[in-house]
Scaffold this motif. Structure first.
Motif, PDB file in Angstrom:
ATOM      1  N   GLU A 280       0.820  -1.204   0.000  1.00  0.00           N
ATOM      2  CA  GLU A 280       0.000   0.000   0.000  1.00  0.00           C
ATOM      3  C   GLU A 280       0.859   1.261   0.000  1.00  0.00           C
ATOM      4  OE1 GLU A 280      -3.682   2.246   0.289  1.00  0.00           O
ATOM      5  OE2 GLU A 280      -3.115   0.269  -0.452  1.00  0.00           O
ATOM      6  N   VAL A 281       1.904   1.275   0.804  1.00  0.00           N
ATOM      7  CA  VAL A 281       2.758   2.463   0.868  1.00  0.00           C
ATOM      8  C   VAL A 281       3.490   2.677  -0.457  1.00  0.00           C
ATOM      9  CG1 VAL A 281       4.804   3.471   1.953  1.00  0.00           C
ATOM     10  CG2 VAL A 281       3.024   2.443   3.370  1.00  0.00           C
ATOM     11  N   SER A 282       4.035   1.623  -1.025  1.00  0.00           N
ATOM     12  CA  SER A 282       4.746   1.783  -2.293  1.00  0.00           C
ATOM     13  C   SER A 282       3.792   2.220  -3.396  1.00  0.00           C
ATOM     14  CB  SER A 282       5.468   0.481  -2.678  1.00  0.00           C
ATOM     15  OG  SER A 282       4.559  -0.594  -2.806  1.00  0.00           O
ATOM     16  N   ASP A 283       2.560   1.679  -3.407  1.00  0.00           N
ATOM     17  CA  ASP A 283       1.589   2.092  -4.419  1.00  0.00           C
ATOM     18  C   ASP A 283       1.169   3.552  -4.222  1.00  0.00           C
ATOM     19  OD1 ASP A 283       1.611  -0.272  -5.783  1.00  0.00           O
ATOM     20  OD2 ASP A 283      -0.276  -1.031  -4.966  1.00  0.00           O
ATOM     21  N   ARG A 284       0.981   3.959  -2.972  1.00  0.00           N
ATOM     22  CA  ARG A 284       0.636   5.365  -2.723  1.00  0.00           C
ATOM     23  C   ARG A 284       1.746   6.289  -3.198  1.00  0.00           C
ATOM     24  NH1 ARG A 284      -2.422   6.686   2.986  1.00  0.00           N
ATOM     25  NH2 ARG A 284      -3.799   4.884   3.078  1.00  0.00           N
ATOM     26  N   LEU A 285       2.978   5.925  -2.915  1.00  0.00           N
ATOM     27  CA  LEU A 285       4.098   6.767  -3.330  1.00  0.00           C
ATOM     28  C   LEU A 285       4.219   6.816  -4.850  1.00  0.00           C
ATOM     29  CD1 LEU A 285       6.749   5.752  -0.651  1.00  0.00           C
ATOM     30  CD2 LEU A 285       5.816   8.052  -0.985  1.00  0.00           C
ATOM     31  N   LEU A 286       4.090   5.669  -5.506  1.00  0.00           N
ATOM     32  CA  LEU A 286       4.162   5.641  -6.965  1.00  0.00           C
ATOM     33  C   LEU A 286       3.046   6.485  -7.584  1.00  0.00           C
ATOM     34  CD1 LEU A 286       4.985   1.872  -7.561  1.00  0.00           C
ATOM     35  CD2 LEU A 286       6.380   3.800  -8.351  1.00  0.00           C
ATOM     36  N   THR A 287       1.849   6.404  -7.011  1.00  0.00           N
ATOM     37  CA  THR A 287       0.732   7.180  -7.535  1.00  0.00           C
ATOM     38  C   THR A 287       0.930   8.663  -7.265  1.00  0.00           C
ATOM     39  OG1 THR A 287      -0.754   5.296  -7.181  1.00  0.00           O
ATOM     40  CG2 THR A 287      -1.778   7.448  -7.500  1.00  0.00           C
ATOM     41  N   ALA A 288       1.398   8.994  -6.071  1.00  0.00           N
ATOM     42  CA  ALA A 288       1.656  10.400  -5.736  1.00  0.00           C
ATOM     43  C   ALA A 288       2.687  11.003  -6.692  1.00  0.00           C
ATOM     44  CB  ALA A 288       2.138  10.521  -4.297  1.00  0.00           C
ATOM     45  N   ILE A 289       3.691  10.231  -7.039  1.00  0.00           N
ATOM     46  CA  ILE A 289       4.699  10.702  -7.996  1.00  0.00           C
ATOM     47  C   ILE A 289       4.084  10.823  -9.393  1.00  0.00           C
ATOM     48  CG2 ILE A 289       6.845  10.053  -9.163  1.00  0.00           C
ATOM     49  CD1 ILE A 289       7.718   8.808  -6.432  1.00  0.00           C
ATOM     50  N   ALA A 290       3.227   9.878  -9.763  1.00  0.00           N
ATOM     51  CA  ALA A 290       2.601   9.906 -11.091  1.00  0.00           C
ATOM     52  C   ALA A 290       1.723  11.142 -11.279  1.00  0.00           C
ATOM     53  CB  ALA A 290       1.785   8.636 -11.314  1.00  0.00           C
ATOM     54  N   VAL A 291       1.010  11.570 -10.231  1.00  0.00           N
ATOM     55  CA  VAL A 291       0.132  12.737 -10.359  1.00  0.00           C
ATOM     56  C   VAL A 291       0.875  14.040 -10.092  1.00  0.00           C
ATOM     57  CG1 VAL A 291      -1.915  11.397  -9.746  1.00  0.00           C
ATOM     58  CG2 VAL A 291      -0.718  12.698  -7.962  1.00  0.00           C
ATOM     59  N   GLY A 292       2.150  13.941  -9.708  1.00  0.00           N
ATOM     60  CA  GLY A 292       2.949  15.141  -9.556  1.00  0.00           C
ATOM     61  C   GLY A 292       2.966  15.747  -8.173  1.00  0.00           C
TER      62      GLY A 292
ATOM     63  N   THR B  43       8.420  -0.686   7.284  1.00  0.00           N
ATOM     64  CA  THR B  43       7.507  -0.604   6.148  1.00  0.00           C
ATOM     65  C   THR B  43       7.929   0.502   5.190  1.00  0.00           C
ATOM     66  OG1 THR B  43       5.614  -1.476   7.382  1.00  0.00           O
ATOM     67  CG2 THR B  43       5.122  -0.122   5.462  1.00  0.00           C
ATOM     68  N   VAL B  44       8.251   1.659   5.736  1.00  0.00           N
ATOM     69  CA  VAL B  44       8.685   2.779   4.905  1.00  0.00           C
ATOM     70  C   VAL B  44       9.974   2.432   4.176  1.00  0.00           C
ATOM     71  CG1 VAL B  44       9.611   5.125   4.970  1.00  0.00           C
ATOM     72  CG2 VAL B  44       7.520   4.579   6.215  1.00  0.00           C
ATOM     73  N   ARG B  45      10.915   1.839   4.884  1.00  0.00           N
ATOM     74  CA  ARG B  45      12.201   1.515   4.265  1.00  0.00           C
ATOM     75  C   ARG B  45      12.037   0.513   3.130  1.00  0.00           C
ATOM     76  NH1 ARG B  45      16.435   1.266   9.450  1.00  0.00           N
ATOM     77  NH2 ARG B  45      16.481   3.540   9.759  1.00  0.00           N
ATOM     78  N   GLU B  46      11.201  -0.495   3.328  1.00  0.00           N
ATOM     79  CA  GLU B  46      11.013  -1.484   2.265  1.00  0.00           C
ATOM     80  C   GLU B  46      10.281  -0.874   1.075  1.00  0.00           C
ATOM     81  OE1 GLU B  46       9.182  -5.958   1.483  1.00  0.00           O
ATOM     82  OE2 GLU B  46       9.482  -5.261   3.551  1.00  0.00           O
ATOM     83  N   ALA B  47       9.311  -0.002   1.350  1.00  0.00           N
ATOM     84  CA  ALA B  47       8.590   0.644   0.252  1.00  0.00           C
ATOM     85  C   ALA B  47       9.525   1.518  -0.573  1.00  0.00           C
ATOM     86  CB  ALA B  47       7.435   1.478   0.814  1.00  0.00           C
ATOM     87  N   ILE B  48      10.378   2.285   0.076  1.00  0.00           N
ATOM     88  CA  ILE B  48      11.340   3.122  -0.648  1.00  0.00           C
ATOM     89  C   ILE B  48      12.308   2.248  -1.443  1.00  0.00           C
ATOM     90  CG2 ILE B  48      13.262   4.733  -0.387  1.00  0.00           C
ATOM     91  CD1 ILE B  48      10.565   6.031   0.008  1.00  0.00           C
ATOM     92  N   ALA B  49      12.703   1.115  -0.866  1.00  0.00           N
ATOM     93  CA  ALA B  49      13.601   0.201  -1.585  1.00  0.00           C
ATOM     94  C   ALA B  49      12.934  -0.319  -2.855  1.00  0.00           C
ATOM     95  CB  ALA B  49      13.995  -0.964  -0.673  1.00  0.00           C
ATOM     96  N   ARG B  50      11.628  -0.558  -2.801  1.00  0.00           N
ATOM     97  CA  ARG B  50      10.912  -0.996  -4.002  1.00  0.00           C
ATOM     98  C   ARG B  50      10.927   0.090  -5.069  1.00  0.00           C
ATOM     99  NH1 ARG B  50       5.382  -4.288  -2.384  1.00  0.00           N
ATOM    100  NH2 ARG B  50       6.351  -5.887  -1.068  1.00  0.00           N
ATOM    101  N   LEU B  51      10.718   1.339  -4.660  1.00  0.00           N
ATOM    102  CA  LEU B  51      10.736   2.430  -5.620  1.00  0.00           C
ATOM    103  C   LEU B  51      12.124   2.585  -6.239  1.00  0.00           C
ATOM    104  CD1 LEU B  51       7.959   3.038  -4.334  1.00  0.00           C
ATOM    105  CD2 LEU B  51       8.549   5.468  -4.449  1.00  0.00           C
ATOM    106  N   GLN B  52      13.140   2.367  -5.439  1.00  0.00           N
ATOM    107  CA  GLN B  52      14.506   2.417  -5.972  1.00  0.00           C
ATOM    108  C   GLN B  52      14.727   1.282  -6.962  1.00  0.00           C
ATOM    109  OE1 GLN B  52      17.612   1.605  -3.137  1.00  0.00           O
ATOM    110  NE2 GLN B  52      19.177   2.696  -4.337  1.00  0.00           N
ATOM    111  N   ALA B  53      14.219   0.105  -6.658  1.00  0.00           N
ATOM    112  CA  ALA B  53      14.432  -1.060  -7.517  1.00  0.00           C
ATOM    113  C   ALA B  53      13.790  -0.893  -8.891  1.00  0.00           C
ATOM    114  CB  ALA B  53      13.891  -2.312  -6.827  1.00  0.00           C
TER     115      ALA B  53
END
Length: 255
Positions: free
Chosen positions: A26-38, A62-72
């Motif tokens: 959920e956190v990684s998806d929220r971050l990816l979506t937040a970045i997509a909408v600017g 949770t935050v650290r793993e989500a950020i790691a996914r965005l980096q990956a």
């Protein structure tokens, strides 16, 4: 917070603490979506770990793993050092479409309701500012407007846009109005108190500048009805940006 202010109940489960699927998903998806909408633009640093924990009400792992996914997947890069952090590299990757579908589609009816409510609330904010503004409020608005019109890039324009609307909220002389406005922004921005900015298209920038000038004029001249109408129309820009991202995802869905 908006739910408590309007209904006296608990925060909305849709945009409240992360509980559906896994927290990391959920956190990684929220971050990816937040970045997509600017909400966060290329070159910009994401909120630091401590802020993300507070904003999304999840744990540090949770935050650290989500950020790691965005980096990956190449959406962010990690920079070390005193001014380091997770910096946005690209607003859209192959992972973005799935994240947007997971985050926006199940809640889309609520988002449309929030867009409508936000227009009503921001219209009220502008009308109240037009009735109560002081000379120092108008000075702050002029400074923010000048910074917006002369902004060299989207990140600077986004910051100036935020400063302009904060000066309008301050002019209401009611901190509760400011809290209500901020809570609505947080809900449409997936838990982040940042105005969606699309891809920084010049059309949106130009429209925003014209709206800011008109809104300032209505507030400065003490015309609450005109200020309300301008603000209600102005805040459709953010809603349209989010709709555009969802439309992009639907257009690439397999038939």
């Amino acid at each position: 917070m908006l739910d408590r202010a309007l209904l006296g109940g608990a925060p909305s489960p849709e945009l409240g603490p992360v509980r559906v699927r896994s927290a990391v998903d959920e956190v990684s998806d929220r971050l990816l979506t937040a970045i997509a909408v600017g909400d966060f633009l290329p070159g910009e640093r994401l909120p630091v770990e401590r802020e993300l924990i507070q904003l999304l009400r999840v744990s540090r792992p949770t935050v650290r793993e989500a950020i790691a996914r965005l980096q990956a997947v190449g959406v962010v890069e990690i920079r070390r050092g005193r001014n380091g952090g997770a910096f946005v590299r690209d607003s859209w990757t192959e992972s973005s479409g799935a994240a947007v579908r997971h985050t926006l589609l199940p809640r889309w009816e609520e988002f449309e309701q929030l867009f409508d409510l936000r227009g009503l609330v921001e219209g009220m904010v502008a009308a109240t500012a037009a009735r109560r503004r002081r000379s120092e409020d108008l000075e702050s608005m002029r400074e923010a407007l000048a910074a917006y019109l002369s902004a060299p890039g989207p990140r600077e324009a986004q910051a100036a846009d935020s400063a302009f609307h904060q000066s309008v909220r301050t002019a209401t002389r009611n901190p509760q109005i400011t809290l209500l406005s901020r809570d609505l922004l947080v809900r449409i921005s997936l838990g982040f108190p940042v105005e969606p900015w699309g891809k920084g298209e010049r059309t949106h920038f130009h429209q925003g500048g014209e709206d800011h000038k008109a809104l300032y004029g209505a507030i400065a001249s003490g015309e609450p009805e005109r200020a309300e109408a301008i603000a209600r129309d102005h805040f459709t820009i953010s809603a349209d940006m989010i709709r555009d991202v969802l439309a992009r995802v639907r257009a690439i869905e397999p038939s």
